[in-house]
Design a protein around this motif. Structure first.
Motif, PDB file in Angstrom:
ATOM      1  N   VAL A   1       0.693  -1.171   0.413  1.00  0.00           N
ATOM      2  CA  VAL A   1       0.041   0.199  -0.130  1.00  0.00           C
ATOM      3  C   VAL A   1       0.380   1.118  -0.101  1.00  0.00           C
ATOM      4  N   PHE A   2       1.812   1.243   0.629  1.00  0.00           N
ATOM      5  CA  PHE A   2       2.946   2.353   0.743  1.00  0.00           C
ATOM      6  C   PHE A   2       3.279   2.606  -0.878  1.00  0.00           C
ATOM      7  N   PHE A   3       4.123   2.273  -1.283  1.00  0.00           N
ATOM      8  CA  PHE A   3       5.386   2.264  -2.827  1.00  0.00           C
ATOM      9  C   PHE A   3       3.999   2.066  -3.851  1.00  0.00           C
ATOM     10  N   TRP A   4       2.576   1.954  -3.614  1.00  0.00           N
ATOM     11  CA  TRP A   4       1.335   2.185  -4.521  1.00  0.00           C
ATOM     12  C   TRP A   4       1.237   3.670  -4.513  1.00  0.00           C
ATOM     13  N   THR A   5       1.158   4.047  -3.183  1.00  0.00           N
ATOM     14  CA  THR A   5       0.281   5.144  -3.000  1.00  0.00           C
ATOM     15  C   THR A   5       1.181   6.697  -4.034  1.00  0.00           C
ATOM     16  N   PRO A   6       2.389   6.546  -4.079  1.00  0.00           N
ATOM     17  CA  PRO A   6       3.281   7.229  -4.485  1.00  0.00           C
ATOM     18  C   PRO A   6       2.944   7.827  -5.994  1.00  0.00           C
ATOM     19  N   PRO A   7       2.803   6.414  -6.877  1.00  0.00           N
ATOM     20  CA  PRO A   7       2.452   5.988  -8.643  1.00  0.00           C
ATOM     21  C   PRO A   7       1.583   6.461  -8.917  1.00  0.00           C
ATOM     22  N   HIS A   8       0.578   6.606  -7.636  1.00  0.00           N
ATOM     23  CA  HIS A   8      -1.521   6.763  -8.480  1.00  0.00           C
ATOM     24  C   HIS A   8      -1.286   7.719  -7.960  1.00  0.00           C
ATOM     25  N   PHE A   9      -0.551   9.730  -7.345  1.00  0.00           N
ATOM     26  CA  PHE A   9      -0.359  10.446  -7.042  1.00  0.00           C
ATOM     27  C   PHE A   9      -0.122  11.080  -8.295  1.00  0.00           C
ATOM     28  N   TRP A  10       0.731  10.544  -8.706  1.00  0.00           N
ATOM     29  CA  TRP A  10       1.848  10.687  -9.895  1.00  0.00           C
ATOM     30  C   TRP A  10       0.781  10.802 -10.738  1.00  0.00           C
ATOM     31  N   ALA A  11       0.163   9.310 -11.095  1.00  0.00           N
ATOM     32  CA  ALA A  11      -1.007   9.315 -12.282  1.00  0.00           C
ATOM     33  C   ALA A  11      -1.700  10.213 -11.753  1.00  0.00           C
ATOM     34  N   LEU A  12      -2.050  11.218 -11.715  1.00  0.00           N
ATOM     35  CA  LEU A  12      -3.123  11.404 -11.235  1.00  0.00           C
ATOM     36  C   LEU A  12      -2.061  12.825 -11.205  1.00  0.00           C
ATOM     37  N   ALA A  13      -1.151  13.509 -11.213  1.00  0.00           N
ATOM     38  CA  ALA A  13      -0.375  15.081 -11.377  1.00  0.00           C
ATOM     39  C   ALA A  13      -0.540  14.481 -12.385  1.00  0.00           C
ATOM     40  N   LEU A  14      -0.015  13.733 -13.124  1.00  0.00           N
ATOM     41  CA  LEU A  14       0.236  14.047 -15.055  1.00  0.00           C
ATOM     42  C   LEU A  14      -1.170  14.412 -15.818  1.00  0.00           C
ATOM     43  N   LEU A  15      -2.153  13.853 -15.075  1.00  0.00           N
ATOM     44  CA  LEU A  15      -3.428  14.018 -15.690  1.00  0.00           C
ATOM     45  C   LEU A  15      -4.067  15.406 -15.661  1.00  0.00           C
ATOM     46  N   LEU A  16      -3.043  15.820 -13.966  1.00  0.00           N
ATOM     47  CA  LEU A  16      -3.659  17.355 -14.421  1.00  0.00           C
ATOM     48  C   LEU A  16      -2.642  18.578 -14.110  1.00  0.00           C
ATOM     49  N   HIS A  17      -1.240  18.156 -14.724  1.00  0.00           N
ATOM     50  CA  HIS A  17      -0.013  19.225 -14.419  1.00  0.00           C
ATOM     51  C   HIS A  17      -0.141  20.328 -14.720  1.00  0.00           C
ATOM     52  N   ARG A  18      -0.891  20.423 -15.933  1.00  0.00           N
ATOM     53  CA  ARG A  18      -0.894  21.766 -16.395  1.00  0.00           C
ATOM     54  C   ARG A  18      -2.345  22.627 -15.135  1.00  0.00           C
ATOM     55  N   ASP A  19      -2.837  22.663 -14.359  1.00  0.00           N
ATOM     56  CA  ASP A  19      -3.148  23.175 -13.406  1.00  0.00           C
ATOM     57  C   ASP A  19      -2.706  23.095 -11.754  1.00  0.00           C
ATOM     58  N   TYR A  20      -2.082  22.207 -11.685  1.00  0.00           N
ATOM     59  CA  TYR A  20      -1.054  22.271 -10.155  1.00  0.00           C
ATOM     60  C   TYR A  20      -0.176  23.318 -10.884  1.00  0.00           C
ATOM     61  N   GLN A  21       0.652  23.183 -11.853  1.00  0.00           N
ATOM     62  CA  GLN A  21       2.215  24.191 -12.372  1.00  0.00           C
ATOM     63  C   GLN A  21       1.159  25.752 -12.555  1.00  0.00           C
ATOM     64  N   ALA A  22      -0.070  25.740 -13.104  1.00  0.00           N
ATOM     65  CA  ALA A  22      -0.850  26.605 -13.079  1.00  0.00           C
ATOM     66  C   ALA A  22      -0.681  27.623 -11.293  1.00  0.00           C
ATOM     67  N   ALA A  23      -1.249  26.752 -10.132  1.00  0.00           N
ATOM     68  CA  ALA A  23      -1.563  27.448  -8.823  1.00  0.00           C
ATOM     69  C   ALA A  23      -0.294  27.908  -7.896  1.00  0.00           C
ATOM     70  N   GLY A  24       0.540  26.561  -9.020  1.00  0.00           N
ATOM     71  CA  GLY A  24       2.303  26.978  -8.309  1.00  0.00           C
ATOM     72  C   GLY A  24       2.611  25.488  -7.058  1.00  0.00           C
ATOM     73  N   ILE A  25       1.879  24.439  -7.645  1.00  0.00           N
ATOM     74  CA  ILE A  25       1.583  23.533  -6.205  1.00  0.00           C
ATOM     75  C   ILE A  25       2.863  22.629  -6.749  1.00  0.00           C
TER      76      ILE A  25
END
Length: 160
Positions: free
Chosen positions: A35-59
């Protein structure tokens, strides 16, 4: 933050195992690690999908800070680690059956393919949910040694 969230999200297998058996054994630690090592790729996949939004928000999510190629590589490496951990859990303990091994390895293998071929993270993110849900469904019950009224008994435990 992902590490803290990963550790918090991975605690239920440890707590459940300890509650049923009165100890923490190797299978509980493997379940925590999966479960611990599943968490980062889970969030990174979401971050890939929304990377423009994260970049615009400065996250400062990984695709914003390190780039898309580096993020996809990190997802691939973590997913390969999950593949290995799942196999080790099956080979080193008797708490999971062959159906869990086949289901988990097949679906994690598909997650590896998505990590290599998906350019925007969409298939990776949504495919990863299918991997997680189906893997947990195939391994919803584990056998905890000593979980019964005597040390020779075992108790099936729901993980989800």
């Amino acid at each position: 933050m992902i590490v803290i969230g990963g550790a918090a999200g991975a605690m239920p297998p440890l707590v459940g195992w300890a509650a049923v058996s009165g100890n923490l054994a190797l299978p509980a630690l493997y379940l925590f690690a999966i479960v611990f090592f599943w968490t980062p790729p889970h969030f990174w996949a979401l971050a890939l999908l929304l990377h423009r939004d994260y970049q615009a928000a400065g996250i400062p999510m990984l695709p914003v800070v390190e780039g898309i190629t580096r993020t996809r590589l990190a997802i691939l490496l973590y997913t390969l680690l999950l593949f290995v951990l799942t196999g080790l859990l099956f080979l080193s303990t008797s708490v999971l059956g062959i159906y869990y091994l086949i289901g988990s390895m097949t679906l994690t293998g598909l997650f590896v393919i998505f990590a290599v071929t998906d350019s925007d993270g969409g298939a990776l993110f949504f495919g990863e949910f299918g991997d997680t849900d189906a893997t947990r469904s195939t391994g919803s019950f584990v056998t905890v040694p000593g979980g019964g009224t005597s040390t020779s008994e075992t108790t099936p435990v729901m993980l989800d």
